[in-house]
Design an enzyme around this catalytic site. Structure first.
Site, PDB file in Angstrom:
ATOM      1  N   CYS A  33      59.558  24.008  75.444  1.00 48.35           N
ATOM      2  CA  CYS A  33      58.843  23.394  74.328  1.00 48.35           C
ATOM      3  C   CYS A  33      57.363  23.286  74.678  1.00 48.35           C
ATOM      4  CB  CYS A  33      59.415  22.009  74.047  1.00 48.35           C
ATOM      5  SG  CYS A  33      58.468  21.085  72.829  1.00 48.35           S
ATOM      6  N   CYS A  50      63.722  22.838  70.483  1.00 51.84           N
ATOM      7  CA  CYS A  50      63.553  21.953  71.627  1.00 51.84           C
ATOM      8  C   CYS A  50      64.639  20.894  71.498  1.00 51.84           C
ATOM      9  CB  CYS A  50      62.173  21.301  71.583  1.00 51.84           C
ATOM     10  SG  CYS A  50      62.043  19.867  72.666  1.00 51.84           S
ATOM     11  N   TYR A  79      82.710  52.257  32.494  1.00 52.63           N
ATOM     12  CA  TYR A  79      81.523  53.107  32.444  1.00 52.63           C
ATOM     13  C   TYR A  79      81.673  54.273  33.424  1.00 52.63           C
ATOM     14  CZ  TYR A  79      76.628  54.528  32.905  1.00 52.63           C
ATOM     15  OH  TYR A  79      75.465  55.252  32.956  1.00 52.63           O
ATOM     16  N   CYS A 135      56.601  19.177  74.951  1.00 46.50           N
ATOM     17  CA  CYS A 135      57.187  18.296  75.961  1.00 46.50           C
ATOM     18  C   CYS A 135      57.677  19.057  77.189  1.00 46.50           C
ATOM     19  CB  CYS A 135      58.314  17.463  75.357  1.00 46.50           C
ATOM     20  SG  CYS A 135      59.810  18.413  75.026  1.00 46.50           S
ATOM     21  N   LYS A 152      43.406  38.385  34.468  1.00 47.45           N
ATOM     22  CA  LYS A 152      44.191  38.381  35.708  1.00 47.45           C
ATOM     23  C   LYS A 152      44.354  37.008  36.344  1.00 47.45           C
ATOM     24  CE  LYS A 152      44.031  42.966  37.433  1.00 47.45           C
ATOM     25  NZ  LYS A 152      43.748  43.735  38.646  1.00 47.45           N
ATOM     26  N   GLU A 164      50.472  40.212  26.158  1.00 51.82           N
ATOM     27  CA  GLU A 164      51.743  40.476  26.844  1.00 51.82           C
ATOM     28  C   GLU A 164      51.516  40.444  28.347  1.00 51.82           C
ATOM     29  OE1 GLU A 164      53.076  44.442  25.880  1.00 51.82           O
ATOM     30  OE2 GLU A 164      51.011  45.130  25.808  1.00 51.82           O
ATOM     31  N   LYS A 193      44.884  42.258  23.828  1.00 44.37           N
ATOM     32  CA  LYS A 193      44.344  43.331  22.984  1.00 44.37           C
ATOM     33  C   LYS A 193      44.052  42.759  21.605  1.00 44.37           C
ATOM     34  CE  LYS A 193      47.673  46.514  25.119  1.00 44.37           C
ATOM     35  NZ  LYS A 193      48.958  47.204  24.935  1.00 44.37           N
ATOM     36  N   ASP A 215      53.144  44.306  37.443  1.00 43.75           N
ATOM     37  CA  ASP A 215      52.511  44.849  38.634  1.00 43.75           C
ATOM     38  C   ASP A 215      53.402  45.955  39.187  1.00 43.75           C
ATOM     39  OD1 ASP A 215      50.622  45.123  40.518  1.00 43.75           O
ATOM     40  OD2 ASP A 215      51.121  43.324  41.644  1.00 43.75           O
ATOM     41  N   ARG A 237      49.993  57.957  36.644  1.00 49.92           N
ATOM     42  CA  ARG A 237      48.686  57.838  36.014  1.00 49.92           C
ATOM     43  C   ARG A 237      47.655  58.756  36.678  1.00 49.92           C
ATOM     44  NH1 ARG A 237      44.032  55.265  36.661  1.00 49.92           N
ATOM     45  NH2 ARG A 237      42.902  54.736  34.773  1.00 49.92           N
ATOM     46  N   CYS A 253      61.046  14.274  72.862  1.00 50.63           N
ATOM     47  CA  CYS A 253      59.956  15.184  72.517  1.00 50.63           C
ATOM     48  C   CYS A 253      58.998  14.499  71.540  1.00 50.63           C
ATOM     49  CB  CYS A 253      60.516  16.455  71.892  1.00 50.63           C
ATOM     50  SG  CYS A 253      59.242  17.613  71.426  1.00 50.63           S
ATOM     51  N   LYS A 259      51.168  41.525  32.221  1.00 49.68           N
ATOM     52  CA  LYS A 259      50.669  42.700  32.927  1.00 49.68           C
ATOM     53  C   LYS A 259      51.573  42.916  34.139  1.00 49.68           C
ATOM     54  CE  LYS A 259      46.422  44.742  34.645  1.00 49.68           C
ATOM     55  NZ  LYS A 259      47.064  45.280  35.847  1.00 49.68           N
ATOM     56  N   LEU A 309      41.662  49.256  32.102  1.00 47.69           N
ATOM     57  CA  LEU A 309      41.154  48.119  31.346  1.00 47.69           C
ATOM     58  C   LEU A 309      40.094  47.387  32.147  1.00 47.69           C
ATOM     59  CD1 LEU A 309      44.382  46.502  29.861  1.00 47.69           C
ATOM     60  CD2 LEU A 309      42.891  48.233  28.884  1.00 47.69           C
ATOM     61  N   TYR A 312      59.161  48.954  31.865  1.00 50.57           N
ATOM     62  CA  TYR A 312      58.744  48.282  30.638  1.00 50.57           C
ATOM     63  C   TYR A 312      57.711  49.156  29.950  1.00 50.57           C
ATOM     64  CZ  TYR A 312      61.317  44.105  31.679  1.00 50.57           C
ATOM     65  OH  TYR A 312      62.338  43.225  31.907  1.00 50.57           O
TER      66      TYR A 312
HETATM   67 ZN   LIG Z   1      59.790  19.273  72.809  1.00 47.65          ZN
END
Ligand SMILES: [Zn+2]
Length: 677
Positions: free
Chosen positions: A420, A438, A45, A423, A326, A125, A302, A129, A148, A443, A127, A92, A236
């Site tokens: 920690c 830790c 290509y 402990c 939705k 179909e 639709k 996002d 839009r 512990c 929707k 819509l 799409y």
């Molecule tokens: Zn610990």
């Protein structure tokens, strides 16, 4: 000009070659970006593309208006020009629940004056996002592309849209093709590419995008088209704006027309009869939402018949015969009130954001994980920040990004403690690892998590031994090791808050009932890093006992299917530790482990199955057990390694994938036959 040195005959040949190359590259773009089914290698290509670029450079007059070389960018603009849509881009109405969708269906029957007992025909179909776009073609060639905007007027982003390979610069074929036509679609950024883009943004200390939609919008609205060209946007298409002289009887037929012209249309579209069928499709897609390669926020429904759609007309600028059905949102913004640190089973310190309560995916969220210090630094998250949080599936919500615009300067940076928090022992961070741990053996936080893991439903499955009771048992000093669970006395339980005679007996009985586990449950229950349930099953099948794992070498472990160097290393480190061996042996003394399922030699030994859909008699888990009992393996996704797909009712994308890969597909009856039932 160079051209003048060539004879007329060779000039004609050059022009012809440019036309040929242009057509060939369009064809290969279509195969690659729309059909996802390339015919030539990337190198081949590139060769065609470079040849065209060179010829065009030498003979700029011959460059065609739809040349694919326009896809690599163009002049940097100073600002976006306004662009008026010939036919407005509508918005819509929404249906935010199944009830609201049913109400839409009832209204549709009413204004169409159709008998409520009759099903309406709907075209449904996904929707997507992303960012809505209006593409204008004149005589089949893309002449303009606009966002839009307010629905009437958008921004002219033609140069940028040309760089999107899935956008046809010239319409293929041309049956019924009007001289002038507007095509409507959605520009999106696939989830994987979004994650990669954010990784790179983070490395460059640049602003992170909250979601693929923002990233798509940010990528498309670039004054320098070369930046847009570098982002793997795709498209799409789903409809028409201005389209004089074009007519088809149904929405489905309109989309087929788009596909026949070489436009990418979603393959997840269907015609449903009646509201309940729409709802089933809606739920089916929702179940697959996590594994789709792109974000969707619902399905678009639709009226399929154009005559009915026209009759339905408009209400406050929205078509009355269409609705966006939705899904609950998965992202919200909220405030980080505090950051706490949790200590996990393996000692990992996980920073967790305490956020102002917010509704997300149908639940009230109060906490979101921050993963580790590196993530906090990469996203520059501070206490007091307004943040975008996200919940995907059943996973714990996470903080995606910070809304930096609203910072007041009072936000506080956070650093993980060097001790920690439970402990007080020192915290260690190994080079190359993002996680701080830790490392204390004593512990209490780690102990609680280890015990919780051992008794959980997928491990020893001790009924009624929940998080709170484990906490009580450890705090009271009754449980210090795995084995201690099996030595618990009724008198001890009675000392604990909330325990009475009956509840103590119930718990002790549940502990007794857990003494005969399957081998894999024990291996999984030990909570070894990187050893999940499915790895534990494979280890159980291979080794048949726990003890051989104590001394297994890397070479031994790599013999086991799906065990790689990382898992092997983790197992070796775990069992090399004398404390771990001692504790494991003590646990084993309390258990009578059931023999593992038949290993090699079963009817289905070495075969990998994928189950999809609903079976007539067997539950999915029963089918899995039967297959595993005969030495077969059940995997969750279809790949080239899959031997068989067993499909029931309402089988989803796995079935499509099996067909794509040529994996044999059969039904429950055939499976039972194979099993000798
Ligand atoms: Zn610990």
């Amino acid at each position: 000009m160079v051209s003048s040195k060539l004879s007329n005959a060779s000039l004609t040949a050059v022009a012809q070659r440019i036309r040929d190359l242009t057509a060939q590259i369009h064809h290969h773009d279509f195969r690659y970006y729309v059909l996802d089914d390339p015919e030539i290698s990337d190198a081949e290509y590139d060769k065609l593309f470079r040849e065209l670029e060179n010829l065009e450079k030498q003979h700029p007059d011959f460059r065609l208006s739809d040349s694919p070389t326009f896809r690599v960018g163009g002049k940097v603009a100073e600002a976006f020009q306004k662009s008026r849509h010939r036919v407005p881009m509508l918005s819509l109405a929404n249906a935010l629940s199944e009830e609201e969708f049913r109400a839409f269906d009832v209204r549709a029957h009413r204004f169409l004056e159709v008998d409520p007992a009759k099903n309406l025909e709907y075209f449904v179909e996904l929707k997507f996002d992303g960012l809505s776009i209006n593409l204008t073609y004149e005589d089949g060639t893309l002449v303009s592309a606009a966002t839009r905007g307010d629905g009437e007027t958008g921004e002219d982003v033609t140069q940028n849209v040309r760089t999107i390979r899935a956008v046809p610069l010239r319409i293929q074929g041309g049956a019924h093709l009007p001289k002038l036509i507007e095509i409507r679609g959605e520009v999106i950024l696939p989830v994987k590419d979004f994650e990669k883009l954010n990784q790179e943004q983070g490395k460059k200390r640049q602003k992170l995008f909250a979601n693929p939609r923002n990233a798509a919008a940010g990528s498309l609205r670039q004054l320098d088209p070369a930046i847009t060209a570098s982002r793997p946007l795709t498209l799409y298409t789903y409809g028409f704006g201005y389209s004089e002289g074009l007519s088809a009887p149904t929405m489905a037929a309109y989309e087929d027309l788009l596909a026949s012209w070489g436009f990418p249309v979603g393959k997840w579209r269907t015609v449903c009869h009646g509201a309940e069928e729409v709802i089933r499709f809606y739920r089916k897609i929702e179940a697959q939402r996590e594994v789709l390669p792109f974000e969707i926020d619902g399905v678009v429904v639709k009226l399929n018949r154009i005559a009915e759609l026209d009759r339905a007309g408009f209400i406050s600028r929205s078509p009355r015969g269409m609705v966006a059905f939705k899904y609950p949102p998965r992202q919200e913004t909220t405030i980080i009130e505090d950051i706490i640190v949790q200590v996990g089973r393996t000692g990992a310190l996980t920073p967790v954001a305490i956020v102002s309560p917010v509704q997300l995916g149908g639940a009230s969220v109060r906490r979101a994980t921050l993963h580790n210090q590196d993530e906090i630094d990469r996203k520059d998250i501070r206490i007091g920040d307004r943040v975008v949080i996200q919940r995907a599936g059943d996973v714990i919500p996470e903080v995606v990004s910070v809304v930096t615009d609203v910072r007041t300067g009072k936000e506080i940076k956070f650093r993980l403690p060097v001790h920690c928090p439970v402990c007080g022992s020192a915290v260690e961070k190994k080079p190359g690892e993002a996680v701080s741990r830790c490392v204390s053996r004593n512990c209490v936080a780690q102990l609680k998590e280890r015990i919780r893991h051992l008794v959980m439903i997928d491990a020893l499955n001790v009924d009624g031994l929940g998080e709170r009771i484990v906490e009580q048992l450890v705090d009271a000093g009754f449980v210090k090791t795995y084995a201690d669970i099996f030595d618990l006395k009724k008198e001890q339980l009675l000392e604990l808050e909330g325990f009475a005679e009956k509840s103590s007996e119930n718990l002790l009985k549940a502990i007794q009932d857990a003494r005969q586990p399957d081998l894999y449950r024990v291996i999984f229950g030990l909570g070894i890093r990187h050893v999940g349930e499915s790895t534990a099953k494979l280890l159980a099948r291979h080794f048949a006992e726990v003890e051989p794992l104590f001394t297994a070498t890397e070479q031994d472990l790599l013999q086991v299917e799906e065990v790689g160097p990382e898992v092997a290393k983790s197992l070796i480190e775990f069992f090399r530790d004398p404390e771990h061996r001692k504790e494991t042996k003590a646990l084993l003394n309390h258990l009578q482990i059931k023999a593992p399922v038949r290993a090699a030699g079963g009817r289905l030994a070495g075969k990998t199955f994928v189950l999809t859909g609903t079976f007539p008699t067997l539950a999915r888990s029963e089918a899995t057990q039967l297959i595993e009992a005969e030495g077969g393996k059940v995997s969750s996704s279809v790949s080239k390694k899959t031997d068989y797909v067993v499909a029931g009712e309402e089988a989803g994308s796995k079935l499509d994938r099996a067909r794509d890969l040529g994996v044999p597909v059969f039904d429950e009856a055939a499976l039972l036959k194979m099993l000798g039932k």
